[in-house]
Design a protein around this motif. Structure first.
Motif, short mmCIF file in Angstrom:
data_model
loop_
_atom_site.label_atom_id
_atom_site.label_comp_id
_atom_site.label_asym_id
_atom_site.label_seq_id
_atom_site.Cartn_x
_atom_site.Cartn_y
_atom_site.Cartn_z
N ASP A 41 -3.28 3.32 -1.98
CA ASP A 41 -2.18 3.32 -1.03
C ASP A 41 -2.68 3.09 0.40
O ASP A 41 -2.12 2.29 1.13
N GLU A 42 -3.76 3.78 0.76
CA GLU A 42 -4.24 3.72 2.14
C GLU A 42 -4.74 2.33 2.50
O GLU A 42 -4.44 1.81 3.57
N LEU A 43 -5.52 1.71 1.61
CA LEU A 43 -6.12 0.41 1.92
C LEU A 43 -5.24 -0.74 1.44
O LEU A 43 -5.52 -1.89 1.73
N ASP A 44 -4.20 -0.43 0.70
CA ASP A 44 -3.31 -1.45 0.19
C ASP A 44 -4.09 -2.51 -0.61
O ASP A 44 -3.94 -3.71 -0.39
N ILE A 45 -4.98 -2.06 -1.49
CA ILE A 45 -5.75 -2.95 -2.36
C ILE A 45 -5.17 -2.84 -3.76
O ILE A 45 -4.67 -1.78 -4.16
N GLN A 46 -5.24 -3.94 -4.54
CA GLN A 46 -4.67 -3.92 -5.89
C GLN A 46 -5.32 -2.81 -6.72
O GLN A 46 -6.55 -2.68 -6.72
N VAL A 57 -6.84 5.78 -2.18
CA VAL A 57 -7.47 4.54 -1.70
C VAL A 57 -6.51 3.36 -1.90
O VAL A 57 -6.36 2.51 -1.02
#
Lengths: 322, 341
Positions: free
Chosen positions: A113-118, A111
Motif C-alpha cells: 500500500d505504502e509504495l504502491d507496488i504490485q 509495503v
C-alpha cells in the motif's frame, strides 16, 4: 430461499457438483473408494494446502495475490522443528509462528500500500526472503519429537462408516469456519469484497484502503503460518525445502473454488471444495497405481482450464460481476 | 510543489530518472564484489575460452535474460506469462525425445522451438481470444507443462532422458573466438527482437495495447492479434532458454529445469523499469535487470557467504531497487532533500 439461488453462487455450486461427480466416478471405478475413510484421508492429506488457500482467498478477493505461501510453510516448519529440538513446547512455538505470520503478512501489505507496488512483486520478494531464512535456520531435515505433538496427532473424531477426521482436518475445518465468519459476517469481510470489486469506489464509500490491505495480507500470512504448523505436525519434521511451489496449489484451489483472480467475486467455502478436487485427482491417480505422477499435473491443468472457461462463460452469460 | 518539480537540479533529475537505478545497482554490486574479492575482475583464457567472474555472470544470465526479453514484450501488453519455466521444460523434453528418435540435430532444434511456439499459441489464444486474465490463463500451462514434459520423456521409455549432441551442446557450452557461443545466440536473438519491436510498428502497437486496449482498438490496432503475438514471442524465447539449459546438462529434466525462472524473468523486467501495469517495453534495461540478478548471485558465492544467504540478499536488493523506483518513495526522498537545501 431465493438468496440460495443467487447467480453469484453459481461457480460455487459448479465446484461442489464437480467434486461430487468426481467422487462418484471414483466410486464407480474403484471398490472402497466411495467411503468416509477416503473422504477423511483427502481432508487430512490436503488440510495444509486448503488452510493456506483459505488465506489466499482473502488476498485474491481483495484483488491481490500472495506468492509467499509456500516459503512461509517451509519457514514455519523448520522453526517448529528447531525450536522443538531446543526444548520448546509445540503449542508455544505455534503461537509464536502464527504471530510471525501475521506480522510478516501485515508488513507485506503495508509495503504494497505504502509504495504502491504490485503485490505480485512484493510477495515474490517475500517468497525469496522466507525461503532464504529457511536455509539460515537449518539446512537439514529436523524431526519433531514432543509428547504434545504425539498427543495432537492422536486426536481423531469418527465419521459415519470407517472414516476418521484427523487433527489436521479438524484444525482445517475450524479455520474454515472462522474464515467464513470473517468473510461474510464482519465489516472487514465486506471491505475486502469492496476493495477487490473496485478500489476507487471502495475508497469513495469510506473503506480505509490502507488498513484493509494490511489486514488482508496479515490474514493471508497467519493462515499460511497455520498451514505451516499443521504441515510440520502432520509430517513431524521440518525441512528447509518443504512447501516449495505450494503457493501454486493454493492459488489453483482458490480458482477451482470459484473465486475470480480479478477480485471481488468468490466464496471461502468454495476454496475448500477447490482444494479437495485437487486432492481427489491425485488420490484417484494414486489409486490407479499404473499411471505416472505426470498425470496429476496434467489432469489438474485440464481441470483448471475447464473451470476457468466455465467461469468466463458464467461471467459473460449471467453478468456475475455486475 | 509543482514549481519545485519543474526546476530540478541535474543531480535530482538523474536521481529521478528510471534508467539510472538498475545500472547503479549493477555497478554497486560489482564494486562490492570487487572489494571483497580482489581478483573478481580477472579474466583469463583456459582451453580456448575466456574465463572469469564477469564472463561467468554473462554466461549464466543468458537463459534468464532470454526469458525476460519475451516476458518484457508480454508485460508490455499488460499481461504476464507464468508458464515460461514449463515451456522450457517442454522444449527440453522434445529435444531428448527427437534425438532418441534419430532426427538430425538441426531439425531437433526446430522441433523444440516449434513446441515452445505451440505453447505460446495456446497461452496467446486463451488470453487474446477467450479473454481470460493472463495470470490465470498461463497458470494452466504452468501447472500442467512440466507434466507434459514428463509424459514426453515417457514416450521413449523415460528411463534415460540424457543425450549427446555436439551441435546443441556447442550452442550452449561451446565457444567461438574465445567467447561462449551462447552469448552469440543471445546477441542474435536480442538484435532480432529489437529490430522486430523497434524497427517495425509492433513495439508501438504492443505499448498502445498495454496502455489501453480499448482505445488502441478504436485507433485501428488489432489489440487481440498484438496480444496473441506477444505470447507467441514469449513462448519462443522460453523455448530457446529451454534449449540452452537442456543442452548444458545434456539431459531432459522437466521437474527441475528452469525452476523459478518465471519469477527471475519478471523481476528482471521490473528491475529494468518495466511496469506490470503495461504500456512500456525496455529491452536493453531488461537485460541489465537479468545481469543484476545474476551478478548478485555470483557476488554472493564469490564473497564466501554461504549460498543460503543468496535468496535473502536477492530479496533485500529487489526491495531496495523497487523502493527507489517507486514514485511514492521517490517523492518522499525528494521532499526530504528539498527540505535540507
Amino acid at each position: 430461499m431465493s438468496a440460495l439461488f443467487n447467480k453469484k453462487y453459481l461457480p460455487f455450486y459448479a465446484t461442489v457438483l464437480v467434486f461430487v461427480a468426481i467422487f462418484l466416478i471414483g466410486g464407480g471405478i474403484y471398490k472402497n473408494f466411495l467411503s468416509s475413510r477416503v473422504f477423511g484421508n483427502i481432508l487430512a492429506d490436503n488440510s495444509f494446502i486448503i488452510i493456506a488457500a483459505i488465506g489466499a482467498t482473502f488476498v485474491i478477493l481483495s484483488g491481490g495475490i500472495d506468492l509467499s505461501i509456500g516459503s512461509m510453510i517451509g519457514f514455519v516448519g523448520v522453526c517448529m522443528a528447531v525450536l522443538d529440538s531446543m526444548g520448546w513446547n509445540p503449542l508455544a512455538t505455534s503461537l509464536v509462528m502464527l504471530a510471525f505470520g501475521f506480522g510478516f503478512g501485515a508488513f507485506q501489505g503495508w509495503v504494497i500500500d505504502e509504495l504502491d507496488i504490485q503485490p505480485f512483486i512484493i510477495t515474490l520478494a517475500g517468497l525469496f526472503l522466507l525461503r532464504g531464512m529457511c536455509f539460515m535456520v537449518t539446512i537439514n531435515s529436523v524431526p519433531i519429537n514432543h509428547e504434545w505433538a504425539d498427543l495432537y496427532s492422536d486426536i481423531k473424531v469418527g465419521l459415519p462408516g470407517k472414516g476418521i477426521l484427523r487433527s489436521s482436518a479438524l484444525v482445517m475445518l475450524a479455520s474454515l469456519a472462522v474464515a467464513i465468519f470473517i468473510a461474510h459476517f464482519t465489516r472487514f469481510g465486506a471491505n475486502v469484497y469492496a476493495l477487490g470489486g473496485d478500489k476507487e469506489s471502495a475508497r469513495l464509500m469510506g473503506v480505509n484502503i490502507k488498513r484493509t490491505t494490511v489486514l488482508v495480507y496479515a490474514t493471508g500470512g497467519i493462515y499460511s503460518a497455520l498451514a505451516g504448523v499443521v504441515y510440520a505436525l502432520y509430517t513431524k519434521s521440518g525441512y528447509p525445502l518443504a512447501g516449495s511451489t505450494l503457493e501454486l496449489a493454493a492459488i489453483a484451489s482458490v480458482v477451482l473454488g470459484g473465486t475470480l483472480l480479478s477480485g471481488g467475486v468468490g466464496t471461502v467455502a468454495g476454496t475448500l471444495f477447490g482444494g479437495m478436487i485437487l486432492g481427489l485427482i491425485s488420490t484417484l491417480i494414486i489409486f490407479n497405481g499404473s499411471l505416472n505422477s505426470a498425470w496429476i499435473l496434467i489432469v489438474s491443468g485440464i481441470m483448471l482450464f475447464g473451470f476457468i472457461v466455465m467461469h468466463r462463460f458464467l461471467v459473460g452469460f449471467f453478468g456475475i460481476r455486475d | 510543489m509543482a514549481d519545485k518539480m519543474t526546476e530540478l537540479s541535474p543531480l535530482r533529475r538523474i536521481l529521478g530518472g528510471r534508467a539510472i537505478w538498475p545500472l547503479l545497482a549493477l555497478a554497486a554490486i560489482l564494486v562490492v564484489a570487487g572489494s571483497v574479492s580482489p581478483n573478481f575482475f580477472d579474466i583469463r583464457i583456459v582451453e580456448g575460452r575466456l574465463f572469469g567472474n564477469l564472463i561467468d555472470i554473462l554466461y549464466r544470465a543468458v537463459p534468464t535474460a532470454m526469458v525476460a526479453l519475451g516476458m518484457a514484450v508480454v508485460i508490455g501488453t499488460k499481461g504476464i506469462d507464468l508458464s515460461v519455466g514449463a515451456i522450457a521444460a517442454v522444449s527440453g523434453a522434445v529435444i531428448a525425445w527427437r534425438i532418441q528418435a534419430g532426427d538430425p540435430h538441426g531439425i531437433v532444434l526446430i522441433y523444440a522451438l516449434l513446441a515452445a511456439i505451440a505453447c505460446g499459441v495456446w497461452n496467446g489464444a486463451l488470453v487474446a481470444f477467450l479473454g481470460i486474465q493472463p495470470i490465470v490463463a498461463t497458470l494452466i500451462l504452468m501447472v500442467s507443462g512440466r507434466g507434459i514434459g514428463m509424459l514426453i520423456n515417457l514416450i521413449y521409455g523415460g528411463t534415460d532422458p540424457s543425450f549427446q549432441s555436439p551441435f546443441l551442446q556447442g550452442l550452449s557450452t561451446g565457444s567461438i573466438f574465445y567467447i561462449p557461443t551462447r552469448l552469440f545466440v543471445f546477441a542474435g536473438l536480442f538484435i532480432a527482437l529489437w529490430l522486430l519491436i523497434r524497427r517495425t510498428a509492433l513495439g508501438l502497437f504492443v505499448e498502445a495495447t498495454g496502455a489501453n486496449a480499448g482505445t488502441s482498438n478504436l485507433a485501428g490496432v488489432n489489440a487481440r492479434l498484438i496480444t496473441f503475438t506477444a505470447y507467441v514471442i514469449c513462448g519462443l524465447m522460453a523455448g530457446w532458454a529451454g534449449v540452452i539449459l537442456t543442452a548444458d546438462t545434456h539431459t531432459s529434466d522437466p521437474v527441475s529445469v528452469a525452476l523459478y525462472i518465471e519469477l527471475d524473468a519478471i523481476l528482471a523486467v521490473v528491475i529494468g523499469g518495466g511496469s506490470l501495469a503495461g504500456g512500456r517495453i525496455y529491452l536493453g534495461m531488461t537485460v541489465i535487470g537479468a545481469l543484476v540478478i545474476q551478478a548478485l548471485t555470483t557476488a554472493t558465492l564469490i564473497s564466501g557467504l554461504p549460498p543460503e544467504y543468496n535468496l535473502i540478499i536477492k530479496a533485500l536488493v529487489v526491495l531496495f531497487v523497487l523502493v527507489l523506483q517507486s514514485e511514492n518513495a521517490r517523492r518522499g526522498i525528494m521532499s526530504k532533500l528539498g527540505r535540507k537545501s
